[in-house]
Design an enzyme around this catalytic site. Structure first.
Site, PDB file in Angstrom:
ATOM      1  N   LYS B 166       0.887  -1.162   0.000  1.00  0.00           N
ATOM      2  CA  LYS B 166       0.000   0.000   0.000  1.00  0.00           C
ATOM      3  C   LYS B 166       0.928   1.217   0.000  1.00  0.00           C
ATOM      4  O   LYS B 166       1.675   1.444   0.958  1.00  0.00           O
ATOM      5  CB  LYS B 166      -0.883  -0.044   1.244  1.00  0.00           C
ATOM      6  CG  LYS B 166      -1.382   1.286   1.770  1.00  0.00           C
ATOM      7  CD  LYS B 166      -2.430   1.949   0.886  1.00  0.00           C
ATOM      8  CE  LYS B 166      -2.971   3.196   1.597  1.00  0.00           C
ATOM      9  NZ  LYS B 166      -1.936   4.220   1.840  1.00  0.00           N
ATOM     10  N   SER B 222       1.481   5.900  11.933  1.00  0.00           N
ATOM     11  CA  SER B 222       0.950   6.527  13.150  1.00  0.00           C
ATOM     12  C   SER B 222       0.219   5.529  14.041  1.00  0.00           C
ATOM     13  O   SER B 222      -0.195   4.460  13.600  1.00  0.00           O
ATOM     14  CB  SER B 222      -0.033   7.632  12.759  1.00  0.00           C
ATOM     15  OG  SER B 222      -1.193   7.058  12.198  1.00  0.00           O
ATOM     16  N   GLY B 225      -3.550   5.259  12.605  1.00  0.00           N
ATOM     17  CA  GLY B 225      -3.690   4.432  11.413  1.00  0.00           C
ATOM     18  C   GLY B 225      -3.305   2.986  11.668  1.00  0.00           C
ATOM     19  O   GLY B 225      -3.985   2.061  11.227  1.00  0.00           O
ATOM     20  N   GLU B 245       4.565  -0.762  13.408  1.00  0.00           N
ATOM     21  CA  GLU B 245       5.372   0.165  14.216  1.00  0.00           C
ATOM     22  C   GLU B 245       4.576   1.458  14.278  1.00  0.00           C
ATOM     23  O   GLU B 245       4.398   2.146  13.276  1.00  0.00           O
ATOM     24  CB  GLU B 245       6.725   0.385  13.541  1.00  0.00           C
ATOM     25  CG  GLU B 245       7.608   1.340  14.339  1.00  0.00           C
ATOM     26  CD  GLU B 245       8.749   1.875  13.498  1.00  0.00           C
ATOM     27  OE1 GLU B 245       9.318   1.129  12.700  1.00  0.00           O
ATOM     28  OE2 GLU B 245       9.041   3.079  13.651  1.00  0.00           O
ATOM     29  N   CYS B 282      11.278   8.039  13.511  1.00  0.00           N
ATOM     30  CA  CYS B 282      10.498   7.339  14.541  1.00  0.00           C
ATOM     31  C   CYS B 282      11.321   7.145  15.807  1.00  0.00           C
ATOM     32  O   CYS B 282      10.776   6.875  16.862  1.00  0.00           O
ATOM     33  CB  CYS B 282       9.992   6.010  14.025  1.00  0.00           C
ATOM     34  SG  CYS B 282      11.189   5.146  13.015  1.00  0.00           S
TER      35      CYS B 282
END
Lengths: 509, 509
Positions: B166, B222, B225, B245, B282
């Site tokens: 995706k 996130s 999501g 993650e 991150c």
């Protein structure tokens, strides 16, 4: 409100034997989990853990006669099976002690700085640490091996995690006894009693999976109960790993050549496997593909003879008996399904073994016959008669995930590189264990074992039996740039503990 | 209804550059997944897989200038960073090719029959097989290393799984380019193009996670999501592993002795780490515990100087910019929170780096200040001033799970067996990677790496970076009683492929 009593029940009569406990309230679950959580440090030392596991095994062995008697009174599984199951359970505890000693499960990987890598690699050292409190949901059908002192508990303790067990209502008295043996063993090594918590009650089981200090769970039981707990574990604010074994049909394929070569022997073997333990094994062969030819007829003849000779048996509880009687009746009532030996109610408290047959064509598409693709707990199997390999393949392609898949082949097929390997490749996607010319009942405790499989066989890719079960209860941690004096002994260059490890790419043993 | 267009957008201006695709419909997702599923057999051969991964790396390297330009136009990450990220990505593909060659990931375990075990052990041989189609959800902030050809794709292919990606809406054009490079590399080895599917669109992402033929998923993004996709994966009739993650605060503890010894240096290092890549890593240090003493003041002075000197930067998209501006304003508005360098809007399309301070006492209990314990994407960090170790420990105990936890210690603490090891033990439960005297930004690709951590850092216990990431996409299968001629070559006694394995308890390398 008075606490709900927990009764020990005799499955041979359906009568209450004695009240052994009360169901745990939410507060009691909290107290139990909190006590377990406080004990983590006492399990940090691998030497202590291994000694504890061996003492637990010794304690259970020493109490054998008493424990077997208590287990039989609540499960009717009989002293022979239960004595064997207890021996398996203590073997398992000692096997995990050996695994703790060896330390390969720590999966130590050390990388020294490497400026040639992209990006450059700093000093990195990785191993695995315990997760925290593990919740274990006991099984009905293995009061020793998959219960309070069973595989999930043994592997969770081996990995350094305290355990809170949700007792199965079919053997609450035995659960209390076994927990007290484990706690005495713990005390011998200075480990507080909280290391083995035990709670009773359905609601307590839900409270347990939702408790913030519970870090992971293991479950052996039904699709319905297991899925509810899996969903609860996933819905938590902090989701946790849920290793559930929910259900399995354990398909068996008998090739035409195998049926022609030794159909009689296969029929007798199948009867033994499907009726073993009154059909209450999670690896009972529940669907058997047999050729719709004369050799297949011969196989069914020997199956009929052997199953007819089987004594009626007592199931683990009366709800299971009711479900079995209703389940086989519903399946047997489907048009075109025949019952060469009719399974169902035996005496007032027993059930009779039997089997059903159905033409493979009925299972080719979704519909009412899908009921035959669902596990039916108890001494029954469904024989699917297939006309050719395409029909057999079509049925296999419709199966949900399984713990095991089995094929019986002829000597020629077993020796031929092509066909035999092709059949094996066809069965591999279906299950976590694939057998040739054997029966799935009997799950050895060994490093190469895998007891798990695609959903609903298990809710994860891990195993509940065998050495690698310890992986369920660990997570990796990497240390970067840590000075030697601060490093855990497991990760030091000189390897003071003599652990197997991967050291700058070289596998050291 | 017309298909929704997918635009490439320039983050430096907020303007649409070009339409690069349309969002995939449910039918198109189905077609893509089905095509991927059909390709599994083409990945069965490990030699072919390894060669494919190397060709993919070569293809990406050959297209470097074009790819970096395309990536910069959509992400504004700049050619230097993007060239480095691409090199890291091709290094990673080649590293997984090496892992495929070596075959240790197959985790071969062989047990010959053992009548002395309880119960007796039959012939059992276990290794790991691929899962099926893997869905990969690309990250915004690593258009190469955590996207179409990133770690999840590389490890999934290495394990033998086709991939459907995706695409992230922040770099759809680059995603198409990279996918076509991968497909050309696949074609060179006879692997059909379906091996790398690519879909665009939020709804397509949901269709993908729900598709019955998708067997597992990897995600970098996130909390919101990722949790939605995790929930969808868990709610499927057949749940699948979801390795997400989601978010991390990456706490840093600076001891009093460390601040006294080299507070200035630490302040400068922190500024570099928190502003690197405009704070869009991150593993950005988002919460830093600094002593509330003169040495801590000195650290903040150097932090102030270095952050003040940082140029304004462009974030990956304007939604992120809006969230950053609002997020730092809300945090900065809490009573008692100060902003020695105020983070916020820079020019029309940029943001300015800054940092906040708060006394540790404000974070001791649940309340409004919990906002400071949530990740804020962009160039900002929260400095928590603590009076003593108890106050620091209290704040650490309130943190959610993290990818990393860091401590800066003095030379004396680093050398002392006691205190340093104790601090390390305190940080270990918080994270998947623990650093001493370093900064968490920069995640090396190495066997000992672990990029993951307690939720919400990741939704599983596995890693997305480093050699062991391949474990995400495999499941074990045990073979029982299989005649030699039917066995896969990997499991034969004579070990024709020369694989590392555990053979009757002995670790063979």
């Amino acid at each position: 409100m008075a606490a709900a009593p927990v009764w020990s029940v005799d499955p041979r009569t359906g009568k209450q034997r004695e009240q052994v406990a009360v169901e745990a309230t939410a507060e009691e679950v909290d107290t139990t989990v909190t006590a377990a959580h406080a004990v983590r440090a006492a399990l940090a030392d691998r030497t202590v853990r291994a000694a504890f596991l061996r003492s637990a095994a010794d304690g259970l062995d020493a109490a054998r006669d008493h424990l077997v008697e208590a287990a039989d009174a609540e499960t009717a599984l009989g002293p022979v099976r239960l004595t064997g199951e207890l021996a398996r359970t203590t073997y398992q505890l000692r096997a995990f002690a050996g695994i703790v000693d060896e330390g390969a499960f720590l999966d130590v990987i050390i990388n020294h700085p490497d400026a040639t890598a992209t990006p450059p690699v700093p000093d990195l050292r990785r191993y695995k640490v315990s997760l925290g409190v593990v919740a274990v949901y006991s099984a009905s059908n293995f009061p020793f091996a998959f219960s309070v002192a069973g595989g999930d508990t043994a592997s969770a303790l081996a990995a350094g995690n305290p355990v809170v067990v949700k007792a199965h209502p079919d053997h609450p008295g035995l659960s209390e006894l076994v927990a007290s043996v484990l706690r005495r063993a713990a005390a011998r090594h200075g480990i507080p009693a909280g290391v083995i918590g035990l709670v009773h009650g359905f609601e307590a089981g839900l409270e347990l999976i939702r408790h913030p200090l519970v870090a992971a769970a293991g479950f052996t039981g039904s699709v319905r109960g297991g899925r509810a707990l899996f969903d609860a574990a996933a819905a938590r604010p902090v989701p946790i790993p849920f290793h559930g074994e929910l259900g399995s049909l354990n398909p068996v394929l008998v090739t035409e050549a195998a049926a022609a070569e030794r159909g009689g022997e296969i029929g007798t073997g199948l009867a033994g496997s499907m009726t073993m333990g009154v059909g209450q094994f999670c690896v009972k062969p529940g669907l058997v593909l047999v050729p719709a030819d004369a050799a297949g007829d011969g196989l069914l003849k020997s199956l009929t003879d052997a199953v007819s000779d089987t004594d009626a048996g007592v199931l683990l509880d009366h709800r299971m008996r009711d479900n079995f009687v209703a389940g086989v009746a519903e399946r047997g009532g489907l048009p075109g399904v025949e019952s060469p030996v009719t399974p169902g109610a035996g005496g007032e408290h027993t059930v009779s073994a039997g089997f059903l047959t159905v033409p493979a064509g009925r299972l080719a598409e979704e519909g009412a016959y899908d009921l035959l693709l669902e596990e039916c707990f108890g001494p029954v199997t469904v024989v699917v008669r297939y006309a050719d390999r395409d029909e057999a393949t079509a049925v296999l392609s419709r199966l949900p995930g399984n713990l095991t898949a089995t094929v019986h082949v002829s000597a020629e097929e077993a020796a031929g590189q092509g066909l035999g390997a092709e059949i094996l490749a066809e069965l591999t996607p279906l299950a976590g264990r694939v057998l040739v010319n054997g029966w799935p009942t009997g799950v050895a405790v060994a490093p190469a074992q895998h007891h798990g499989g695609p959903y609903p066989a298990t809710t994860s890719t891990s195993t509940s039996v065998g050495g690698t079960a310890i992986e369920r209860w660990l997570r990796p941690v990497a240390y970067q740039g840590v000075p030697e004096a601060m490093l855990p002994a497991e990760l030091r260059d000189e390897n003071p503990l003599g652990l197997p490890r991967r050291y700058d790419g070289v596998l050291e043993r």
